[in-house]
Design an enzyme around this catalytic site. Structure first.
Site, short mmCIF file in Angstrom:
data_model
loop_
_atom_site.label_atom_id
_atom_site.label_comp_id
_atom_site.label_asym_id
_atom_site.label_seq_id
_atom_site.Cartn_x
_atom_site.Cartn_y
_atom_site.Cartn_z
N GLU A 199 38.88 44.64 36.40
CA GLU A 199 38.50 43.63 36.81
C GLU A 199 38.13 43.48 38.48
O GLU A 199 38.84 43.14 38.97
CB GLU A 199 38.93 41.71 36.75
CG GLU A 199 38.50 42.10 35.53
CD GLU A 199 38.89 40.42 34.83
OE1 GLU A 199 38.80 39.76 35.33
OE2 GLU A 199 39.17 40.26 33.28
N GLU A 248 44.97 38.97 31.25
CA GLU A 248 46.07 38.36 32.19
C GLU A 248 46.78 37.11 31.76
O GLU A 248 47.44 35.90 32.13
CB GLU A 248 45.16 37.49 32.89
CG GLU A 248 44.17 38.57 33.70
CD GLU A 248 43.33 37.39 35.32
OE1 GLU A 248 43.36 36.45 34.95
OE2 GLU A 248 42.23 38.58 35.77
C1 GLA Z 1 39.69 36.48 36.11
C2 GLA Z 1 39.62 36.69 34.26
C3 GLA Z 1 37.94 36.54 33.94
C4 GLA Z 1 37.16 36.04 34.80
C5 GLA Z 1 37.24 36.09 35.69
C6 GLA Z 1 37.06 35.08 37.02
O1 GLA Z 1 39.97 37.80 35.29
O2 GLA Z 1 40.37 37.98 33.16
O3 GLA Z 1 37.80 37.02 32.61
O4 GLA Z 1 37.61 34.56 34.15
O5 GLA Z 1 38.55 35.75 36.23
O6 GLA Z 1 35.22 35.43 36.76
#
Ligand code: GLA
Length: 777
Positions: A259, A183
């Site tokens: 995710e 991200e």
């Molecule tokens: C983002 C990150 C994860 C985690 C989530 C929240 O998607 O990529 O590593 O921190 O947020 O749980």
């Protein structure tokens, strides 16, 4: 005869062709037209996210089997750099850190693996997985093209690849894809940097499919042409909307939500987060009905053992020890309502195969209450000090974790004086051994009043480091005291200020040996000054007849860290919401077990017991959690109205430009109505734009007023509107009538020319603002 020969030759050629093709595509995982291809065949990834360091090794197999029995076909995992490389060049891939062993176990269970080796991972893990020792190079630029950072990343990725290179699908192993960075769009804009990480990953992992994940709102910023792009979003999100842009740009790309957040993480001082099972299941069902791949983050969250929990930002919101995440499989590996409902839904997508049986649950047991018989008071058990004229951070003393005590002598104070400094993260101030007060970084506290005292009185500042920030630009998070320490006195109406110098510094490393080797005395023989609580280590033994899982209850303790039989169990803090620590039975012994609690505040009662159910949503707070004092109303004295208008309906970002830029320090958004006509206002994210139309920084923002906040059923406080998380939001309590208002102190003077507003991501867009006014001061 001749014709027969030709036919035979043709047949042989075709057969050879087929087998060549099969041979070519065996052991491949690629992006085909609109779908992934596994060994050349269309494949939908149904991944369960699990993090091996968050699960006791003896239970790895149980948790993988639970995922398999759900109907998943893949395990998606992060590699936490700091768990593997505790010092530069010192690697550990054994025991809990046995990455290759975990991958093999996945394969033994018929599961593929998606590997996410960072280097940064976020994950609510200390510093987002980066090792603290990077901060010893004070000017390091983390997650940027800094030569030292890149050099260390290359060394780390080589070490990881050394463990699992043989386990890629091309080599007959389970690993089908590898992720590049994590991200990056919510951190910066640099295709150069992301390309460097890609090259390092490619060089080390060889010929394997690589992907990068981001949010639908920002993935184009760092998207590289030769990587697969996947989207991250949570339960409740409008799925078509999340993939709209990707489909426009790459109509043939396979779609994957890398995710899909099943729940959310908890912070100290806030309620346990939950997300409705129905919303999660509807999302999975919709994705699978459309052939969209996903990874369910988390399918089983596990535990942030020891000091590994991270902290969120902007602001400072340290995460709790439990990483239960309201996931389908609970922190302790129990199946939940979400699990069984999800299993029913996944049954529809098994291509005629049956889901394996759900493995038997591990039974939890209770342990009768026991008292701690021994105590080693901290002030009697300090290590040898270092002497330093100036004050420095923990990292500068080569300390990564734990607590640090700074000691100096005060001048004579005739009356009250003010001590000012910034401490990361929780400081307690003592004068001549008497507790004066605390500074809690969560609330931006930086000043404390000292009483009159004699010349030479001993000033002690005990600072406990919590997890380093794991999200946003603030990951460069030094611990200990991070500013000068100033003492101010008022004499005849004039203020005199001086810097405190000449410190003795005691480094209290968070290690079992530190605590074990202290000098313990019977608890009965120790009494606190003026009835004060006593910081220090407390030791007990307790008996277990049949080791099994339990939840150790610390409701009567202050704040600190717990060790059982030498295992680092995690942080405790009386404010909650977590009051119990998950104690896996596999780390208990039949007969006598040792427990040590290092409590930096001191317990109210030094007792403990094992419960059969966790207490993860019990707050014991001193201060109110909302941004409105009782009876307080919106006060716009001194404010000027600078805009009045109407926001559009629907999802996605909206930009509003004022007629001309205005200078201000305080900002009020007054919402007059909502699109759905209900009495509720929500903001997922809010930015203000400077005169050039650029977003102004939000790190120093604080909410000074919000008329209503939904904190009874969820964490929907007003500061969620600028927490950099598009899936969390400020919500007023349902049924409280409009107008609704939020007032933000920007932490400095800015020229602002407009704002950007993001409503909630559900397709029904609850609480979407309609008519509104802006006031500034
Ligand atoms: C983002 C990150 C994860 C985690 C989530 C929240 O998607 O990529 O590593 O921190 O947020 O749980």
């Amino acid at each position: 005869m001749y014709r027969l020969l030709i036919s035979l030759m043709l047949l042989l050629a075709t057969a050879a062709g087929v087998s060549a093709q099969e041979k070519d595509e065996t052991g491949t995982f690629t992006a085909g037209k609109g779908t992934f291809l596994l060994n050349g065949e269309p494949f939908v990834v149904k991944a369960a996210e699990l993090h091996y360091p968050r699960i006791p090794k003896p239970y790895w197999d149980h948790r993988i089997k639970l995922c398999k029995a759900l109907g998943m076909n893949t395990i998606c995992l992060y590699v936490f750099w700091n768990a593997h490389e505790s010092e530069p060049g010192v690697f550990d891939f054994t025991g809990q850190n046995d990455l290759a062993g975990f991958c093999r176990l996945c394969q033994d269970n018929g599961m593929y693996v998606i590997l996410r080796p960072g280097p940064y991972v976020c994950a609510e893990w200390e510093m987002g997985g980066l090792p603290w020792w990077l901060l010893k190079k004070k000017d390091i630029r983390l997650r940027e093209d800094d030569p030292y950072f890149i050099e260390r990343v290359a060394i780390f990725e080589e070490a990881v690849a050394g463990q699992v290179r043989d386990l890629t699908i091309g080599n007959g192993g389970p690993i089908i894809m590898v992720q590049v960075e994590n991200e990056y769009g919510s951190y910066g804009a640099s295709k150069e940097y992301v390309s460097k990480i890609r090259d390092i990953v490619r060089e080390n992992f060889g010929d394997i499919t690589l992907f990068q994940c981001d949010w639908s709102s920002n993935f184009t910023v760092n998207g590289l042409d030769d990587l697969i792009w996947t989207m991250n979003f949570g339960t409740g999100a409008d799925i078509d909307q999340q993939f709209r842009k990707l489909k426009e740009l790459r109509p043939d790309s396979p779609l994957m939500c890398s995710e899909f957040w099943s729940g959310w993480f908890d912070k100290w001082g806030g309620h346990h987060e939950t997300r409705p099972a129905e919303d999660m299941i509807a999302g999975i069902d919709e994705m699978l009905s459309k052939g969209i791949s996903f990874s369910l983050y988390m399918t089983h969250g596990g535990t942030n053992w020891g000091h590994w929990a991270g902290a969120n930002s902007p602001g400072f919101a340290p995460d709790v020890t439990s990483y239960d995440y309201d996931a389908p499989i609970s922190e302790s590996g129990q199946t939940t309502y979400k699990y069984w409902e999800l299993r029913k839904t996944l049954a529809k997508y098994m291509d005629g195969k049956k889901q394996p049986e759900v493995p038997k649950a591990i039974k939890s047991v209770s342990i009768p209450k026991f008292a701690f018989s021994e105590c080693a008071p901290l002030f009697d058990n300090l290590p040898d000090p270092k002497k330093d004229r100036d004050i420095r951070t923990m990292e500068e003393y080569d300390q990564g974790f734990g607590s640090i005590l700074y000691r100096t002598a005060l001048p004579e104070l005739d009356g009250p004086a003010v001590l000012s400094f910034e401490a990361h993260d929780f400081a307690q101030v003592f004068v001549d051994g008497i507790y004066i007060g605390k500074l809690d970084r969560r609330f931006g506290e930086r000043q404390i009043t000292l009483p009159a005292c004699r010349s030479g009185a001993r000033l002690d500042i005990l600072v406990e480091a919590m997890g380093r920030i794991n999200f946003g630009r603030a990951i460069k998070d030094f611990k200990g005291i991070t500013s000068d320490v100033e003492l101010s006195v008022d004499i005849d109406g004039r203020r005199f200020t001086c810097d405190m110098k000449d410190w003795e510094v005691f480094n209290i490393e968070d290690e079992y040996d530190t605590y074990k080797d202290m000098e313990y005395k019977p608890v009965m023989s120790i009494t606190g000054k003026k009835g004060q609580r006593i910081p220090g280590c407390y030791r007990a033994t307790f008996n277990v007849s049949k080791p099994s899982d339990t939840f150790l209850n610390f409701e009567t303790w202050g704040k600190g860290l717990v060790y059982v039989n030498g295992h680092a169990m995690g942080r405790i803090w009386e404010i909650g919401p977590q009051q119990t620590l998950y104690m896996p039975g596999c780390w208990l012994k039949k007969g006598e077990n040792e427990i040590i609690v290092f409590d930096i505040i001191g317990p109210r009662e030094a007792v403990c017991e094992g419960l059969t159910e966790p207490l993860i949503d019990k707050l014991q707070l001193e201060t109110p959690k909302t941004h409105r004092e009782e009876g307080q109303e919106l006060d716009l004295t001194g404010y000027t109205q600078v805009y009045e208008g109407c926001l559009e309906e629907g999802n996605g970002w909206q930009t509003i430009s004022f007629d001309k830029p205005v200078g201000c320090r305080e900002f009020c958004l007054e919402a007059l109505s909502s699109h759905d006509g209900r009495d509720m206002a929500c903001i997922a994210e809010l930015y203000l734009l400077d005169a050039e139309g650029e977003r102004i920084p939000r790190e120093a923002w604080t909410v000074t007023f919000a008329d209503s906040e939904e904190i009874t059923y969820g964490n929907r406080a007003a500061d969620k509107s600028f927490d950099l998380q598009e899936s969390t939001y400020w919500s007023t309590a349902y049924g409280v009538p409009f107008p609704h208002s939020i007032v933000i102190d920007l932490g400095g003077q800015y020229e602002i020319s407009g704002l950007q507003y993001l409503p909630r991501m559900e397709s029904s867009v609850p609480g979407a603002l309609k008519d509104f006014r802006i006031h500034t001061r």
